[in-house]
Design a protein around this motif. Structure first.
Motif, short mmCIF file in Angstrom:
data_model
loop_
_atom_site.label_atom_id
_atom_site.label_comp_id
_atom_site.label_asym_id
_atom_site.label_seq_id
_atom_site.Cartn_x
_atom_site.Cartn_y
_atom_site.Cartn_z
N UNK A 40 -0.29 -13.26 -54.23
CA UNK A 40 0.51 -13.88 -53.17
C UNK A 40 0.35 -13.08 -51.88
N UNK A 41 0.30 -11.76 -52.01
CA UNK A 41 0.10 -10.91 -50.82
C UNK A 41 -1.25 -11.19 -50.17
N UNK A 42 -2.27 -11.33 -51.02
CA UNK A 42 -3.60 -11.62 -50.48
C UNK A 42 -3.64 -13.00 -49.84
N UNK A 43 -2.93 -13.96 -50.43
CA UNK A 43 -2.92 -15.33 -49.92
C UNK A 43 -2.31 -15.40 -48.52
N UNK A 54 -2.20 -12.88 -46.54
CA UNK A 54 -2.94 -11.89 -45.74
C UNK A 54 -2.06 -10.74 -45.27
N UNK A 55 -1.39 -10.11 -46.25
CA UNK A 55 -0.63 -8.90 -45.95
C UNK A 55 -1.54 -7.68 -45.99
N UNK A 56 -1.04 -6.59 -45.42
CA UNK A 56 -1.80 -5.34 -45.44
C UNK A 56 -2.01 -4.89 -46.88
N UNK A 57 -3.14 -4.24 -47.11
CA UNK A 57 -3.43 -3.72 -48.45
C UNK A 57 -2.38 -2.70 -48.89
N UNK A 58 -1.87 -1.92 -47.93
CA UNK A 58 -0.86 -0.92 -48.25
C UNK A 58 0.41 -1.61 -48.76
N UNK A 59 0.80 -2.70 -48.11
CA UNK A 59 1.98 -3.45 -48.56
C UNK A 59 1.74 -4.03 -49.95
#
Length: 470
Positions: free
Chosen positions: A410-413, A415-420
């Motif tokens: 979901x984070x990748x979808x 486009x959140x920061x990799x750190x988050x």
């Protein structure tokens, strides 16, 4: 037998979206409920038991016509000389959710008041009562010589809400408790019966003992308020066995404790019986010793009825298909609280799209990643004897892995920061380990609410022999 949930055919005026929507949120075998009860009654008449117990939820939703049907179906037992004792469940009294279904429309059915309930079931407990509780529909009777039965009303129908009475919604209260006055009355009746050398047991709708260690936290509406205190009081007053329903679980659990000096220990066993019209469609037979100290409990199942060859298979599919529907209902119910958490997610570095905008999208997100394993957990827990199924640790770890995968993808979808993304994945794992895993482990291993040194013990939920004092 428990949670028979009989629905009068009169309530289904015409098939349509109104009734199908109801089944989508509560997938019981309602249209066959009368026939299922008829078959059980016929079986009981053939076997001639000394007593039949039904711990509540006699009707779909407390409709007067449904209660009248239950009484008519149960009457052959009385005619055959077989005593039947019932208590009300949360569905049975003054329920605002009893409707007629007419195509795409629904309208309120006539409800059943507490006084009407007592009148309807006069021959199924209330006329046999030698004492009644002024504060509730509880009563006490001696259905077999030497065996006293505390029949307790654990329902909170006074907290129901009604559109036609000026409320904001129709809402039936699911949770349960024993009023303080009822507890005082019940304990006094137990003392009086034991002073006469009687064995005392109880029957109520809601569980009195946790059936897994997290029940009071994640399924609080299925166990009475202050259950630990009430369980201790009952055991101290010589009540060591309870028959309950409500959860639709085929499960037996014990609460075992020591007194303050750790000198004397005591316990109470809660025998919870599943619903006759929900998977796995169980009922129980019990053979009792003459002094009422040895209870041999066996499980049987409704496998077919004349109009439905595979009752269990049909109910399994309905329940499995409805897990996501039930999840959607809970998410919709709690949506305002869920959405209030959005600022916290933002503070953690999540962008604005991380939390879906509506309950349907959140339900789909969870369903896509977790539904198969959630269904397995639910079905295994319903069946009882959970340890005989798939390795619980493997199933729990798979749930954790898929939950973390859901957050990561979901984070990748969005486009959140990799750190988050990494932080969320780690946080979810920690929360799961600390708050979800212990409850899931208890549910799936069936080791529950047993103080040392008995914590590692299990009780066979289906076929067991209990020995209780008197």
């Amino acid at each position: 037998m428990s949670d028979i949930h009989v629905m009068s055919p009169q309530l289904l005026v015409k098939e349509g979206s109104a009734f199908s929507s109801y089944l989508n949120s509560d997938p019981k075998l309602l249209e066959y409920s009368g026939e299922v009860l008829e078959q059980l009654v016929a079986e009981a008449v053939k076997r001639k038991p000394d007593l039949v117990l039904i711990p509540g939820d006699l009707t779909k939703d407390g409709e007067l016509v449904s209660h009248q049907l239950v009484v008519s179906i149960l009457t052959p037992l009385r005619t055959a000389g077989i005593p039947v004792i019932v208590v009300p469940g949360n569905h049975d009294i003054d329920n605002p959710e009893g409707y007629y279904f007419d195509g795409d429309e629904k309208r309120s059915a006539e409800r059943t008041s507490p006084d009407q309930f007592k009148q309807l079931y006069a021959d199924f407990g209330y006329n046999q009562a030698y004492a009644t509780d002024p504060a509730s529909l509880s009563f006490v009777c001696e259905p077999l010589e030497g065996l006293v039965l505390l029949c307790l009303d654990t329902n909170m129908y006074e907290f129901n809400e009604y559109l036609d009475r000026g409320g904001k919604r129709d809402y039936n209260q699911t949770a349960g408790r024993l009023r303080p006055a009822t507890i005082t009355w019940a304990l006094a009746e137990a003392d009086k019966a034991r002073a006469k050398g009687k064995q005392v047991i109880l029957m109520e709708h809601h569980n009195i003992v946790q059936h897994h260690d997290a029940q009071a936290q994640i399924q609080s509406e299925y166990i009475i308020e202050n259950h630990t205190s009430v369980s201790q009081q009952m055991a101290r007053h010589g009540v060591h066995l309870a028959f309950t329903g409500h959860t639709h679980l085929q499960d037996i659990a014990a609460y075992h404790y020591y007194d303050a000096l750790k000198v004397k220990n005591d316990s109470i066993v809660d025998v919870s019986t599943g619903s006759t019209i929900s998977y796995p469609n169980p009922w129980r037979t019990i053979r009792v010793s003459g002094d009422f100290t040895k209870w041999e409990i066996a499980t049987e199942y409704i496998k077919s009825i004349p109009s439905l060859a595979d009752v269990q298979g049909t109910c399994y599919k309905r329940l499995a298909d409805n897990i996501s529907g039930g999840l959607k209902w809970h998410i919709e119910y709690a949506w305002d609280e869920i959405y209030k958490k959005k600022p916290y997610l933002t503070a953690l570095g999540c962008n604005d799209q991380f939390l879906p905008d509506n309950p349907a999208d959140l339900t789909k997100l969870i369903t896509d990643y977790l539904i198969d394993d959630l269904t397995k957990v639910y079905m295994i827990h319903n069946e009882g004897n959970e340890w005989q199924h798939e390795d619980p640790e493997a199933l729990i770890e798979r749930l954790k892995t898929n939950l973390q995968k859901m957050f990561r993808e979901r984070s990748e979808y969005v486009e959140q920061w990799e750190l988050t993304t990494a932080f969320l994945e780690s946080l979810v794992g920690t929360v799961f380990d600390n708050h979800l895993k212990p409850g899931l482990r208890s549910m799936l291993s069936d080791i529950n609410q047993m103080n040392e040194p008995l914590r590692s013990s299990r009780t066979d939920d289906l076929n067991t022999v209990l020995t209780i004092g008197r």
